[in-house]
Write a protein that holds these residues in place. Structure first.
Motif, PDB file in Angstrom:
ATOM      1  N   GLY A 400       0.799  -1.165  -0.075  1.00 53.02           N
ATOM      2  CA  GLY A 400      -0.129   0.051   0.058  1.00 53.02           C
ATOM      3  C   GLY A 400       0.840   1.240  -0.081  1.00 53.02           C
ATOM      4  O   GLY A 400       0.424   2.269  -0.745  1.00 53.02           O
ATOM      5  N   SER A 401       1.886   1.213   0.795  1.00 54.81           N
ATOM      6  CA  SER A 401       2.812   2.531   0.719  1.00 54.81           C
ATOM      7  C   SER A 401       3.439   2.815  -0.643  1.00 54.81           C
ATOM      8  O   SER A 401       3.569   3.604  -1.052  1.00 54.81           O
ATOM      9  N   TYR A 402       3.946   1.463  -1.084  1.00 53.90           N
ATOM     10  CA  TYR A 402       4.536   1.832  -2.311  1.00 53.90           C
ATOM     11  C   TYR A 402       3.559   2.113  -3.783  1.00 53.90           C
ATOM     12  O   TYR A 402       4.076   2.831  -4.494  1.00 53.90           O
ATOM     13  N   SER A 403       2.409   1.599  -3.817  1.00 57.08           N
ATOM     14  CA  SER A 403       1.585   1.736  -4.669  1.00 57.08           C
ATOM     15  C   SER A 403       0.825   3.335  -5.112  1.00 57.08           C
ATOM     16  O   SER A 403       0.388   3.443  -5.963  1.00 57.08           O
ATOM     17  N   GLN A 404       0.988   3.986  -4.022  1.00 61.71           N
ATOM     18  CA  GLN A 404       0.315   5.355  -4.275  1.00 61.71           C
ATOM     19  C   GLN A 404       1.156   6.139  -5.316  1.00 61.71           C
ATOM     20  O   GLN A 404       0.894   6.769  -6.076  1.00 61.71           O
ATOM     21  N   ASN A 405       2.825   6.301  -4.834  1.00 63.65           N
ATOM     22  CA  ASN A 405       3.706   7.046  -5.832  1.00 63.65           C
ATOM     23  C   ASN A 405       4.597   6.181  -6.435  1.00 63.65           C
ATOM     24  O   ASN A 405       5.670   6.674  -7.193  1.00 63.65           O
ATOM     25  N   TYR A 406       4.797   4.808  -6.262  1.00 60.61           N
ATOM     26  CA  TYR A 406       5.519   4.019  -6.582  1.00 60.61           C
ATOM     27  C   TYR A 406       7.123   4.286  -6.356  1.00 60.61           C
ATOM     28  O   TYR A 406       7.954   4.574  -7.137  1.00 60.61           O
ATOM     29  N   GLN A 407       7.245   4.809  -5.327  1.00 58.88           N
ATOM     30  CA  GLN A 407       8.324   5.361  -4.749  1.00 58.88           C
ATOM     31  C   GLN A 407       8.880   4.405  -3.318  1.00 58.88           C
ATOM     32  O   GLN A 407       8.147   4.411  -2.548  1.00 58.88           O
ATOM     33  N   PHE A 408      10.276   3.980  -3.634  1.00 59.61           N
ATOM     34  CA  PHE A 408      10.830   3.331  -2.686  1.00 59.61           C
ATOM     35  C   PHE A 408      10.949   3.927  -1.114  1.00 59.61           C
ATOM     36  O   PHE A 408      10.555   3.478  -0.018  1.00 59.61           O
ATOM     37  N   SER A 409      10.951   5.379  -1.378  1.00 60.90           N
ATOM     38  CA  SER A 409      11.294   6.029  -0.167  1.00 60.90           C
ATOM     39  C   SER A 409       9.755   6.137   0.683  1.00 60.90           C
ATOM     40  O   SER A 409       9.839   6.254   1.862  1.00 60.90           O
ATOM     41  N   ASP A 410       8.762   5.805  -0.092  1.00 59.61           N
ATOM     42  CA  ASP A 410       7.518   5.876   0.900  1.00 59.61           C
ATOM     43  C   ASP A 410       7.460   4.651   1.853  1.00 59.61           C
ATOM     44  O   ASP A 410       6.934   4.767   2.830  1.00 59.61           O
ATOM     45  N   CYS A 411       8.033   3.394   1.192  1.00 52.57           N
ATOM     46  CA  CYS A 411       7.987   2.445   2.104  1.00 52.57           C
ATOM     47  C   CYS A 411       9.032   2.650   3.492  1.00 52.57           C
ATOM     48  O   CYS A 411       8.673   2.066   4.151  1.00 52.57           O
ATOM     49  N   LEU A 412      10.130   3.369   3.002  1.00 55.38           N
ATOM     50  CA  LEU A 412      11.073   3.691   4.128  1.00 55.38           C
ATOM     51  C   LEU A 412      10.317   4.518   5.184  1.00 55.38           C
ATOM     52  O   LEU A 412      10.658   4.396   6.545  1.00 55.38           O
ATOM     53  N   ILE A 413       9.556   5.470   4.591  1.00 56.55           N
ATOM     54  CA  ILE A 413       8.664   6.179   5.686  1.00 56.55           C
ATOM     55  C   ILE A 413       7.631   5.545   6.395  1.00 56.55           C
ATOM     56  O   ILE A 413       7.555   5.828   7.617  1.00 56.55           O
TER      57      ILE A 413
END
Length: 495
Positions: A400-413
């Motif tokens: 779910g974290s990755y699927s919003q903007n497709y950015q790995f940084s969102d997963c780390l956040i």
């Protein structure tokens, strides 16, 4: 009545109906499994709703939200374990009833009370939201700044035993809300040269980490086989209707309290349950039976917490101010589709508002019908092991974290917030103020800048306008009442 008819036309599509049904079933499932919370699952579903039309997306999340409060009564009554945090008081009288062989009657009372409370809450939304939106049309920057400040104060003061911690978490949320690019001056704020922070701390990964993934860590840390055996006893899943008819005053009083408490940011289900249960016991002819299987106590608890589910949306729809973290998620759905909550929404999108009303009504009907006929199968969900659920949620959280903007940084956040949320849960420090600070903080700062810009930097702008002055007085009174109550309590304890 016109709003209902207009809403029926909006809801009469396969997408909306399926969203209501699926959301309601997911919500009941979440509530039936001890250890899960609707906020976490709503956070996981949030990115999915961005790809949907506004009404189906909001209906899906509201189905989860409302259905969880219904389902939370099942483990509370059968296992003495609240399925959701707001079902704590349900255990007081529901579990003793189950122990003496009246489990089906207790569940019937809980379902019927929740249904009545939910319907009253929806009709309060239909009545009050348009009225308050008319008032909101007269608001300027000063009024919205004071309203955001009042909301944040209420959120802090609602955590009576953890006010200092809640204030610190709110401050942290406000600070996080300042990170990014300041459009007013075209300067970077606390980005430390990191390009992935230019757009600020994204709400979705923060919510997923704080509520979903942190709870997954809690479940994964459990040891042993935490599955529980449950059995249904007694007969008559419709007997609760007669219990409510015998205690009509308790139903009306509890529903009214739930509606009022839903209007106050940060108070919500917990405050309404506490006051409703206390008043029900005080006015009962048999107060000594409370805590030992009194139907009145169960009615007060379940009616009040479900009377909040729709009324809590009134501040969001009328003023654009989310009253809790769950409403902040709905706000994100609104904003993605360029539906700006507030007085203009009622003028520009009346069909959407009407559709929302009907969706909430149908959600209550779907959940009540499903629970009435499927409880004997739903109770098996209480036997699922927590570690399995935790691992599943953790995987969905990263997706779910990755699927919003497709950015790995969102997963780390999300992972960072998950670890922090886990620490907060272990130390019983509230996490909700962080999200509300993240949402309301920028709103307060922006509106304050606008008000001061109009007034040429004159701080008395907040005291010159009647509405903003009234809100400012409410802030001072709220803080003063809390301080006075703490002083009075400490004096009483010292004697």
């Amino acid at each position: 009545m016109d709003a209902i008819l207009l809403g029926l036309n909006e809801v009469a599509t396969l997408n909306v109906i399926m969203a209501i049904i699926i959301g309601a079933l997911i919500g009941v499932t979440i509530g039936s499994i001890p250890g899960l919370e609707p906020a976490g699952v709503m956070a996981i579903l949030l990115p999915m709703t961005f790809a949907m039309e506004p009404l189906p997306g909001v209906s899906l999340l509201l189905g989860v939200y409302g259905g969880a409060w219904y389902g939370g009564a099942i483990p509370a009554i059968l296992m003495n374990t609240p399925g959701t945090p707001v079902a704590v008081l349900t255990t007081y009288d529901g579990y003793p009833m189950a122990k003496r062989g009246e489990a089906r009657r207790a569940l019937s009372i809980a379902y019927t009370s929740s249904f009545v409370g939910g319907l009253i809450s929806v009709f309060s939304l239909i009545t009050l939201a348009p009225m308050l939106s008319q008032i909101a049309r007269k608001f300027g920057s000063a009024e919205f700044a004071m309203l955001a400040a009042l909301g944040m104060i209420f959120v802090v003061l609602a955590h009576r035993k953890h006010v200092v911690e809640a204030a610190m978490m709110l401050g942290l949320g406000i600070f996080l809300g300042t990170i990014g690019l300041d459009l007013s001056y075209s300067t970077q704020v606390y980005t430390f040269g990191q390009s992935w922070l230019l757009s600020g701390i994204p709400l979705v990964p923060a919510v997923i980490g704080l509520f979903a993934m942190s709870q997954a860590f809690i479940l994964l840390s459990q040891r042993g086989n935490d599955a529980r055996e449950t059995t249904l006893s007694g007969s008559g899943f419709f007997s609760g209707v007669f219990d409510l008819l015998r205690h009509k005053i308790t139903v009306i009083r509890s529903a009214a309290l739930g509606v009022v408490m839903g209007l106050l940011p940060g108070v919500g289900e917990f405050g309404s349950q506490f006051f409703s249960y206390t008043l029900a016991q005080r006015f009962s002819k048999t107060p000594e039976k409370f805590g030992d299987g009194a139907p009145e106590g169960l009615i007060a608890s379940e009616t009040s917490n479900n009377a909040v589910t729709a009324s809590v949306m009134i501040p969001l729809l009328a003023f654009g101010i989310p009253a809790d973290a769950l409403m902040a998620m709905l706000l994100a759905v609104f904003m993605v589709h360029n539906y700006i909550p507030g007085p203009t929404l009622f003028v520009e999108r009346p069909e959407f508002i009407s559709g929302l009303y009907v969706s909430l009504l149908l959600m209550n009907v779907v959940v009540f019908t499903y629970l009435t006929f499927a409880t004997k199968w739903i109770v098996n969900l209480t036997r699922i092991r927590g570690r399995f659920i935790g691992a599943f949620i953790l995987v969905l959280g990263f997706i779910g974290s990755y699927s919003q903007n497709y950015q790995f940084s969102d997963c780390l956040i999300a992972l960072g917030f998950a670890i922090f949320g886990y620490v907060l849960k272990r130390n019983e420090i509230p996490a909700v103020p962080i999200i509300l600070g993240l949402v309301l903080g920028p709103l307060f700062l922006t509106r304050t800048q606008q008000a001061l810009g109009i007034a040429g930097g004159d701080l008395t702008i907040f005291l010159q306008r009647p509405v903003s002055l009234t809100l400012f007085i409410m802030i001072i009174l709220s803080i003063s009442i809390y301080v006075w109550s703490q002083i009075h309590q400490r004096r009483a304890e010292s004697q």
